[in-house]
Design an enzyme around this catalytic site. Structure first.
Site, mmCIF file in Angstrom:
data_model
loop_
_atom_site.group_PDB
_atom_site.id
_atom_site.type_symbol
_atom_site.label_atom_id
_atom_site.label_comp_id
_atom_site.label_asym_id
_atom_site.label_seq_id
_atom_site.Cartn_x
_atom_site.Cartn_y
_atom_site.Cartn_z
ATOM 1 N N VAL A 85 2.919 2.791 3.395
ATOM 2 C CA VAL A 85 3.333 1.798 4.398
ATOM 3 C C VAL A 85 4.753 1.320 4.069
ATOM 4 C CG1 VAL A 85 2.820 -0.411 5.508
ATOM 5 C CG2 VAL A 85 0.942 1.061 4.743
ATOM 6 N N SER A 122 -16.119 18.362 8.961
ATOM 7 C CA SER A 122 -16.522 16.955 8.849
ATOM 8 C C SER A 122 -18.029 16.816 8.587
ATOM 9 C CB SER A 122 -16.133 16.197 10.115
ATOM 10 O OG SER A 122 -16.645 16.866 11.252
ATOM 11 N N THR A 180 -2.839 17.593 26.414
ATOM 12 C CA THR A 180 -3.107 18.115 25.059
ATOM 13 C C THR A 180 -4.562 17.917 24.668
ATOM 14 O OG1 THR A 180 -2.366 16.053 24.060
ATOM 15 C CG2 THR A 180 -0.772 17.865 24.105
ATOM 16 N N ASP A 231 -16.487 19.611 16.178
ATOM 17 C CA ASP A 231 -16.953 20.970 16.435
ATOM 18 C C ASP A 231 -17.839 21.393 15.276
ATOM 19 O OD1 ASP A 231 -15.264 21.430 14.328
ATOM 20 O OD2 ASP A 231 -13.950 22.837 15.357
ATOM 21 N N LEU A 270 0.840 -1.206 0.000
ATOM 22 C CA LEU A 270 0.000 0.000 0.000
ATOM 23 C C LEU A 270 0.874 1.254 0.000
ATOM 24 C CD1 LEU A 270 -2.322 -1.175 2.910
ATOM 25 C CD2 LEU A 270 -2.993 -1.060 0.503
ATOM 26 N N LYS A 317 5.468 -3.363 12.511
ATOM 27 C CA LYS A 317 4.520 -3.179 13.609
ATOM 28 C C LYS A 317 3.214 -3.925 13.324
ATOM 29 C CE LYS A 317 6.349 1.062 15.524
ATOM 30 N NZ LYS A 317 7.496 1.340 14.606
ATOM 31 N N ASP A 327 -16.751 27.407 15.401
ATOM 32 C CA ASP A 327 -15.857 28.270 14.618
ATOM 33 C C ASP A 327 -16.676 28.947 13.530
ATOM 34 O OD1 ASP A 327 -13.576 27.506 15.980
ATOM 35 O OD2 ASP A 327 -12.973 25.989 14.526
ATOM 36 N N ARG A 348 -18.683 16.711 5.058
ATOM 37 C CA ARG A 348 -18.197 15.457 4.478
ATOM 38 C C ARG A 348 -19.115 14.292 4.839
ATOM 39 N NH1 ARG A 348 -13.426 17.187 6.918
ATOM 40 N NH2 ARG A 348 -13.214 15.256 8.106
ATOM 41 N N VAL A 383 -6.902 19.047 26.406
ATOM 42 C CA VAL A 383 -7.554 20.307 26.778
ATOM 43 C C VAL A 383 -7.441 21.253 25.577
ATOM 44 C CG1 VAL A 383 -7.502 22.309 28.322
ATOM 45 C CG2 VAL A 383 -6.936 20.020 29.208
HETATM 46 P P1 8DG Z 1 -13.802 17.382 13.334
HETATM 47 O O1 8DG Z 1 -14.032 18.809 13.680
HETATM 48 O O2 8DG Z 1 -15.083 16.600 13.217
HETATM 49 O O3 8DG Z 1 -12.839 16.726 14.242
HETATM 50 O O4 8DG Z 1 -13.098 17.310 11.886
HETATM 51 P P2 8DG Z 1 -12.858 18.487 10.822
HETATM 52 O O5 8DG Z 1 -14.087 19.333 10.697
HETATM 53 O O6 8DG Z 1 -12.343 17.877 9.583
HETATM 54 O O7 8DG Z 1 -11.639 19.301 11.486
HETATM 55 P P3 8DG Z 1 -11.439 20.834 11.909
HETATM 56 O O8 8DG Z 1 -10.241 20.869 12.793
HETATM 57 O O9 8DG Z 1 -12.685 21.444 12.470
HETATM 58 O O10 8DG Z 1 -11.004 21.593 10.582
HETATM 59 C C1 8DG Z 1 -11.934 21.975 9.601
HETATM 60 C C2 8DG Z 1 -11.273 21.954 8.250
HETATM 61 O O11 8DG Z 1 -10.242 22.933 8.119
HETATM 62 C C3 8DG Z 1 -10.555 20.656 7.959
HETATM 63 O O12 8DG Z 1 -11.458 19.657 7.561
HETATM 64 C C4 8DG Z 1 -9.621 21.064 6.862
HETATM 65 C C5 8DG Z 1 -9.267 22.491 7.185
HETATM 66 N N1 8DG Z 1 -7.874 22.518 7.708
HETATM 67 C C6 8DG Z 1 -6.751 22.215 6.964
HETATM 68 N N2 8DG Z 1 -5.631 22.368 7.707
HETATM 69 C C7 8DG Z 1 -6.033 22.698 8.950
HETATM 70 C C8 8DG Z 1 -5.322 22.919 10.149
HETATM 71 O O13 8DG Z 1 -4.085 22.862 10.215
HETATM 72 N N3 8DG Z 1 -6.062 23.216 11.247
HETATM 73 C C9 8DG Z 1 -7.426 23.259 11.195
HETATM 74 N N4 8DG Z 1 -8.114 23.527 12.320
HETATM 75 N N5 8DG Z 1 -8.122 23.057 10.051
HETATM 76 C C10 8DG Z 1 -7.444 22.779 8.952
HETATM 77 O O14 8DG Z 1 -6.797 21.859 5.802
HETATM 78 CA CA CA Z 2 -14.814 20.530 12.489
HETATM 79 CA CA CA Z 3 -12.949 23.617 13.575
#
Ligand code: 8DG
Ligand code: CA
Ligand code: CA
Length: 328
Positions: free
Chosen positions: A65, A180, A101, A190, A62, A72, A251, A183, A103
């Site tokens: 890898v 996310s 971390t 968040d 893959l 591992k 955010d 997606r 926090v």
């Molecule tokens: P999550 O909150 O459910 O854990 O996942 P997420 O929505 O994908 O992560 P996020 O930390 O809230 O970031 C939102 C998007 O911002 C992430 O999908 C892609 C973009 N992003 C980058 N690089 C970075 C980075 O270094 N820090 C953060 N906070 N966001 C980034 O492409």
């Molecule tokens: Ca997010």
């Molecule tokens: Ca975020």
């Protein structure tokens, strides 16, 4: 009757989890971003397999890898565990750094500084609040809530409430949830909201108080409960819906309308997908970031290309379109 098919990631769940734990260790304790990325990349690829990996050699075929990860994987397959991880888990200092971390606002360097000062758990943090900044204090206050993932339905409700408040101020606000959630994730860490306004363009130096006005009203309505940071175009804070139990990280980013789609692409992620897409853009001699897509002319970025959808960006780059759900 159709049998429930195991999601792809379940086939190699033990291996994927071990690789993610190793990535966290490299990020938080060793602060080796290179190794962290290597583990994360391997974990993502293996999580996408629909067959059980049979051996390290099998896995080495893959992308991402190499020898060390393959070894591992063999150890996990043969013994059901990994000595390196057992040792990490048994090490008090690593465990404390990993905990701190978690926090929100405490990064690996700060965590190490605290652990070196003998602060190794949440009780210790409570006793040494003077060592924490504003963002870290909010992270500590909501430690347990921020660890609880947000169900999709609640993200929608929170978004609808924010949107209603925005509409009551000015109907020209437009917004979308990215990250996310966009997606297709069933649970998110968040809520990421992208905000724009028909009259705010890149060429306007002045975005007025478009973001501040919204945040002020959300705070008055007690939908926003804490501010971590608030700039003219970026707000980080905490939100809560009355009928829900948990405080959630929120955010909000304000973008000029003409940068909206590059921003949407960027803030939808995933992180790994963004890195790959930017690398692809570079190969095609473009520069892609959260603001714009620009052709590289004699090594220098030219004027931003007009973009009126995410598809436009894929087309310029001759990159097969991926729906947000396929960008993990
Ligand atoms: P999550 O909150 O459910 O854990 O996942 P997420 O929505 O994908 O992560 P996020 O930390 O809230 O970031 C939102 C998007 O911002 C992430 O999908 C892609 C973009 N992003 C980058 N690089 C970075 C980075 O270094 N820090 C953060 N906070 N966001 C980034 O492409
Ligand atoms: Ca997010
Ligand atoms: Ca975020």
């Amino acid at each position: 009757m159709s049998k429930r098919k195991a999601p792809k990631s379940e086939k190699n769940e033990d291996i994927v989890e071990a690789l993610i734990e190793l990535a966290e260790y490299e990020k938080n304790v060793e602060r080796n971003r290179f190794k962290e990325k290597a583990y994360r990349k391997a974990a993502t690829i293996i999580a996408g397999l629909d067959k059980r990996i049979k051996s390290g050699d099998d896995a080495k075929a893959l992308p991402g890898v190499g020898d060390k990860i393959a070894k591992k994987i063999d150890e996990i397959l043969e013994t059901g565990k990994l000595r390196k991880l057992e040792n990490i888990r048994a090490d008090d200092k690593s465990t404390a750094i990993n905990l701190l971390t978690r926090v929100s606002g405490i990064g690996p360097a700060k965590a190490k500084e605290l652990v070196d000062a003998g602060i190794i758990n949440l009780d210790d943090l409570e006793k040494h609040k003077d060592k924490l900044n504003h963002a870290q204090l909010i992270g500590l206050k909501h430690f347990h809530d921020f660890e609880v993932k947000i169900p999709r339905e609640e993200v929608k409700e929170l978004f609808e409430s924010v949107k209603k408040v925005a509409d009551s101020i000015d109907e020209e606000y437009m917004m979308e949830v990215c990250g996310s959630f966009r997606r297709g994730a069933k649970f998110s860490g968040d809520v990421d909201i992208l905000l724009c306004h028909s009259e705010f363009k890149h060429s306007d130096k002045h975005h007025g108080d478009l973001l501040h006005r919204l945040i002020k009203k959300l705070t008055e309505k007690e939908l926003v409960t804490d501010k971590i940071s608030e700039g003219d175009t970026k707000f980080m804070g905490v939100a809560k819906l009355p009928k829900h139990k948990h405080f959630r990280r929120l955010d909000v980013r304000l973008l000029p309308v003409d940068e909206y789609y590059c921003g949407l692409l960027y803030f939808t992620g995933s992180n790994i997908f963004n890195t790959e897409m930017r690398a692809h853009a570079h190969q095609k001699r473009f520069i892609l970031n959260e603001h714009s897509l620009r052709p590289l002319e004699c090594g220098k970025p030219g004027a931003p290309l007009p973009v009126s959808s995410e598809q436009d960006i894929f087309e310029y780059l001759d990159y097969p379109y991926k729906k947000p759900e396929d960008r993990d």
